[in-house]
Design an enzyme around this catalytic site. Structure first.
Site, PDB file in Angstrom:
ATOM      1  N   HIS A  30      38.988  -0.905 -23.229  1.00 48.84           N
ATOM      2  CA  HIS A  30      39.962  -0.864 -24.321  1.00 48.84           C
ATOM      3  C   HIS A  30      39.335  -0.446 -25.649  1.00 48.84           C
ATOM      4  CE1 HIS A  30      43.336  -2.920 -22.143  1.00 48.84           C
ATOM      5  NE2 HIS A  30      42.312  -3.161 -21.346  1.00 48.84           N
TER       6      HIS A  30
ATOM      7  N   HIS B 252      44.020 -13.946 -21.263  1.00 43.35           N
ATOM      8  CA  HIS B 252      43.162 -12.948 -20.611  1.00 43.35           C
ATOM      9  C   HIS B 252      41.799 -12.957 -21.297  1.00 43.35           C
ATOM     10  CE1 HIS B 252      42.012  -9.263 -18.569  1.00 43.35           C
ATOM     11  NE2 HIS B 252      41.778  -8.679 -19.731  1.00 43.35           N
TER      12      HIS B 252
END
Length: 263
Positions: free
Chosen positions: A65, A119
């Site tokens: 990411h 997460h």
């Protein structure tokens, strides 16, 4: 891959790695990218469409990411990098927490920041303009694994997202939908909305199209991790656990562990 347009803003999925989507939003001249794990495909898309990158948004610190942030800055100059305050984001210039706002002029966009840990410990999401960019918290018919947070945190984060308006478009960071549907069918086999979704999303993938964006309404009706108060899901989770479960957060934790082990 097809872009999605609302008003003057186009949203395009730039594929990367084996299953990531790096979302680029643009107004025809200026662009912003969400979760650029790889710079190369983003730079190619910008060049092909004659776009100038004006900002980078990150939801969490995982390499797929944020791995392209440095190279994008090298290529595009000193542009703002937004990311969660509670995580280490490379080259971050703006540290964000839930309730903060991100306001851009070019392209003209505004987001509210949501805290959605689970997460990762400091995961955030961006919601605005009828769109949700949720990183690895919510997936098409699924949710992220719990790496740094707790099941209770991720359950609360998903509750936060499920409370958004039903027509909110959901832009997840991975193409996991069909495999998630397989699990959903194992725990919620009597759900007709789920059967319809499988047929529709399989056709999209057969045409090499993304299954995303989804909508919050679609996730509420088909995603088992948002349906932990539904009797059918409670029964399935309790049967799997072999005992009664005390509330929806416990149902969620059981389903998430079941998904971890699902073949």
């Amino acid at each position: 891959m097809a872009a999605h347009r609302k008003g003057m803003i186009r949203v395009h999925p730039v594929p990367a790695f084996s299953d990531n989507y790096l979302w680029v939003l643009d107004d025809g001249r200026h662009a912003v990218v969400v979760d650029p794990g790889d710079a190369r495909p983003v730079l190619e898309y910008l060049a092909d469409n004659h776009l100038v990158l004006s900002a980078i948004l990150c939801t969490h610190h995982h390499g797929d990411h944020v791995g392209g942030v440095g190279a994008l800055l090298d290529a595009c100059g000193a542009i703002p990098v937004y990311g969660p305050a509670g995580e280490s984001i490379p080259h971050r210039t703006a540290s964000l927490r839930g309730g903060d706002a991100v306001i851009l002029g070019q392209p003209a966009l505004e987001w509210k920041v949501l805290d959605v840990p689970g997460h990762t410990a400091g995961h955030i999401a961006y919601v605005g303009n009828g769109r949700l960019f949720c990183g690895d918290t919510l997936f098409g018919c699924g949710c992220g694994r719990i790496f740094e947070g707790t099941a209770a945190q991720l359950w609360q984060s998903l509750e936060t997202l499920a409370d958004l308006p039903g027509d909110t478009q959901v832009f997840c960071a991975h193409e996991y939908t069909l495999s998630n549907i397989r699990f959903a069918q194992a725990v919620d086999p009597g759900n007709p909305a789920l059967q319809s979704r499988q047929a529709e999303d399989r056709q999209r993938r057969d045409r090499r199209q993304p299954t995303l964006p989804s909508t919050i309404a679609r996730e509420r009706s088909t995603n088992p991790f948002l349906r932990c108060r539904e009797p059918a899901l409670i029964r399935a989770a309790e049967a799997h656990a072999g005992h009664a479960l005390d509330g929806p957060a416990a149902v969620f934790a059981t389903l998430r562990q079941w998904k971890n082990e699902f073949k």
